[in-house]
Scaffold this motif. Structure first.
Motif, PDB file in Angstrom:
ATOM      1  N   LEU A   7       0.864  -1.042   0.135  1.00  0.00           N
ATOM      2  CA  LEU A   7      -0.070  -0.043   0.111  1.00  0.00           C
ATOM      3  C   LEU A   7       0.801   1.183   0.182  1.00  0.00           C
ATOM      4  CD1 LEU A   7      -2.920  -0.905   2.532  1.00  0.00           C
ATOM      5  CD2 LEU A   7      -2.727  -1.315   0.123  1.00  0.00           C
ATOM      6  N   VAL A   8       0.407   2.243  -0.705  1.00  0.00           N
ATOM      7  CA  VAL A   8       1.212   3.543  -0.709  1.00  0.00           C
ATOM      8  C   VAL A   8       0.295   4.661  -0.729  1.00  0.00           C
ATOM      9  CG1 VAL A   8       3.004   2.567  -2.259  1.00  0.00           C
ATOM     10  CG2 VAL A   8       1.352   3.576  -3.376  1.00  0.00           C
ATOM     11  N   GLN A  50       9.055   9.967  -1.200  1.00  0.00           N
ATOM     12  CA  GLN A  50      10.379  10.469  -0.537  1.00  0.00           C
ATOM     13  C   GLN A  50      10.852  10.134   0.793  1.00  0.00           C
ATOM     14  OE1 GLN A  50       8.612  14.582  -0.422  1.00  0.00           O
ATOM     15  NE2 GLN A  50       8.959  14.727  -2.689  1.00  0.00           N
ATOM     16  N   GLY A  51      10.962   8.865   0.855  1.00  0.00           N
ATOM     17  CA  GLY A  51      11.770   8.401   2.141  1.00  0.00           C
ATOM     18  C   GLY A  51      10.954   8.323   3.408  1.00  0.00           C
TER      19      GLY A  51
END
Length: 322
Positions: A66-67, A126-127
């Protein structure tokens, strides 16, 4: 009171296929739960879907994750983010929810991007660290269409209190389906509530009164309108776990029906065991067994119908660990 069910009347429970040992995970393996595949299989008719296989992903396969926004995440390939299966999993959840209306519960695979119920990792851009606040795409869609259905994750079922609570709700859900099949009427609705009096008092005493008021004000209202409201509130009330204090209160109430029937010594023994249970010295099954013994010798028709005395098959032994 439920006895050990035959094949014909076993409640149907959906369960993530990997939990029954099917080699459907991304690495070609499984996550068999012996509790489910051995201890519970005798009592339920399991329906074992795997959403990821159902939408056409191979085994083995690239894992998905999931993002994005934890409130509305997307399910994408962990190596190839262009592989977006969010809509496919959503569509499958909708289709399964429509096709499997006869379910009485669902056991989901924890932490899964398709099946996890809570605290699923949602990876950030972005980490930024992943948030443990997502819900699997399939689980979200299915549960949104069956909000009253008892659902649980496999890992939480290892907790005896959560396991007993979940299965109590499964059998209550099944009993309500029986009422609906017979046809909802004011009499059947009030009889159902009467049978669940002490179980509700153990889980949520305040909600027992609220539901009683709801039915008391029913008047000439259509049971088909009141029934769904009643049942939704009932399932929400039963989701609250009973405690030693609330169980002890119910045991005291029920033992009151015996005050004219048993000797002073028997009453003292009953009170002693209820006190031992309340203080954590013995499990619930100990005072309950003695109470049932006296009720068999001195039956009361109202108490005999109480689901609290046996909300699930005795051979499941769920109250031995409470």
């Amino acid at each position: 009171m439920p006895s050990n069910p035959t094949q014909a009347d076993k409640p149907r429970i959906a369960i993530s296929a990997c939990l029954l040992g099917a080699p459907v995970r991304y690495n070609g393996g499984h996550k068999e739960s012996r509790l489910c595949s051995q201890d519970l299989a005798e009592f339920f008719e399991f329906v074992p879907p795997c959403p990821e296989v159902a939408i056409g992903l191979s085994t083995p396969r690239e894992p998905i994750r999931l993002v994005g926004d934890p409130r509305q995440p997307r399910a994408v390939g962990s190596i190839n983010p262009a592989m977006d299966v969010t809509q496919a999993l959503t569509d499958y959840g909708q289709r399964m929810a429509d096709e499997l209306g006869s379910l009485c519960g669902y056991i989901f695979m924890q932490k899964s991007p398709s099946c996890g119920l809570e605290r699923v990792k949602v990876y950030q851009d972005q980490g930024r660290p992943a948030e443990l606040s997502g819900r699997g795409i399939h689980a979200q869609e299915f549960c949104s269409r069956h909000p009253d259905l008892p659902v649980e994750e496999d890992g939480r079922l290892n907790d005896p209190v959560l396991r007993e609570n979940f299965l109590t709700r499964v059998f209550a859900y099944s009993a309500w389906q029986d009422v609906l099949r017979q046809g909802l009427s004011r009499r059947r609705l009030t009889d159902f509530h009467a049978r669940y009096k002490y179980l509700l008092m153990a889980h949520n005493p305040e909600q027992y009164k609220t539901l009683g008021t709801l039915l008391g004000n029913m008047g000439q209202s259509d049971p088909a309108q009141i029934g769904p409201r009643y049942f939704s509130q009932l399932m929400a009330a039963l989701k609250k776990c009973a405690t030693r204090r609330t169980h002890s209160n119910v045991l005291q109430h029920i033992s009151g029906y015996l005050k004219q029937a048993i000797s002073r010594e028997d009453k003292q023994e009953m009170q002693h065991l209820i006190g031992q249970y309340r203080h954590g010295i013995v499990p619930l099954v100990v005072p309950l067994t003695l109470l049932k013994h006296h009720l068999r010798r001195h039956p009361d028709p109202y108490i005999a119908q109480q689901v609290y005395l046996q909300p699930h098959p005795e051979s499941l032994s769920l109250r031995n660990a409470l």
